[in-house]
Scaffold this active site. Structure first.
Site: not given
Length: 223
Positions: A87, A92
């Site tokens: 993630h 990001h």
């Protein structure tokens, strides 16, 4: 990646190439940071899990992104409520290579770090959720993904763009900050940016408001 080739915004694909993410190996934070330093001055800061809110905001204010170093089980690839390295690094960090998004995220951290009222703390949490985590953007006549929660979920990335049960609203700072959310299911409301400049400029204006109400001179804090 086959899905994201057509679903994800250009800034994600450009960022992946810029920081050197490849399919064949686990990313090394030191290598990524070496590339980011010359692009935007951001760096990933490895952490074992969640940080307290103020510590997280302080990192963002100094262009450091807390990066979880554990990885989810394969069975939970579609959805995981906690952050993991997939993630954080895959979802990001590619956006941190974009100068406009990088400026937005630092300004967000500076505002959130100095916010003193529950009113602004709650509004800033909603802003992060509907942009950094679950943001959409208009690009080339289509709606694309850029939020990490969408980028890193094979199931929700498709749901966000195609489901008739998603209310895709034009981005408006005050409307976004007034919209509550729940974390344990696919999102029924998403906001669509016109551009990252729109997000950066709206954040600059809101940060000045937050700082002034906290008794802080914006020019003393904002980069």
């Amino acid at each position: 990646m086959e899905s994201l080739d057509r679903q994800a915004a250009d800034v994600f694909h450009d960022g992946m190439r810029a920081i050197g993410l490849t399919r064949d190996k686990v990313p090394q934070v030191t290598s990524i940071n070496g590339r980011l330093a010359s692009l935007t001055g951001w760096e990933s800061h490895p952490v074992p899990g969640y940080l307290p809110a103020k510590a997280f905001f302080a990192c963002l204010a100094h262009r450091k992104f807390p990066t979880t170093i554990t990885v989810r089980p394969k069975a939970l690839m579609d959805y995981l409520p906690e952050p993991d390295i997939f993630h954080d690094i895959f979802g990001h960090v590619p956006l941190h290579a974009d100068p406009v998004f990088a400026d937005f995220l630092q300004t967000y951290g500076q505002a959130a770090l100095h916010a003193e009222t529950e009113h602004h703390v709650e509004r800033l949490a909603r802003l992060f959720w509907f942009t950094v985590e679950f943001g959409l953007i208009a690009e080339g006549g289509r709606t694309k993904l850029y939020g990490s929660g969408l980028i890193s979920s094979l199931g929700e990335s498709d749901f966000a763009l195609t489901s008739p049960h998603v209310d895709r609203r034009p981005f408006d700072m005050d409307l976004v900050c007034d919209t509550p959310f729940e974390i344990d299911h696919y999102q029924p409301i998403l906001y669509v940016l016109e551009s990252f400049e729109q997000l950066r400029d709206a954040m600059n204006s809101y940060a000045e408001r937050v700082l002034e109400e906290s008794g802080v001179k914006p020019e003393a804090v904002l980069a």
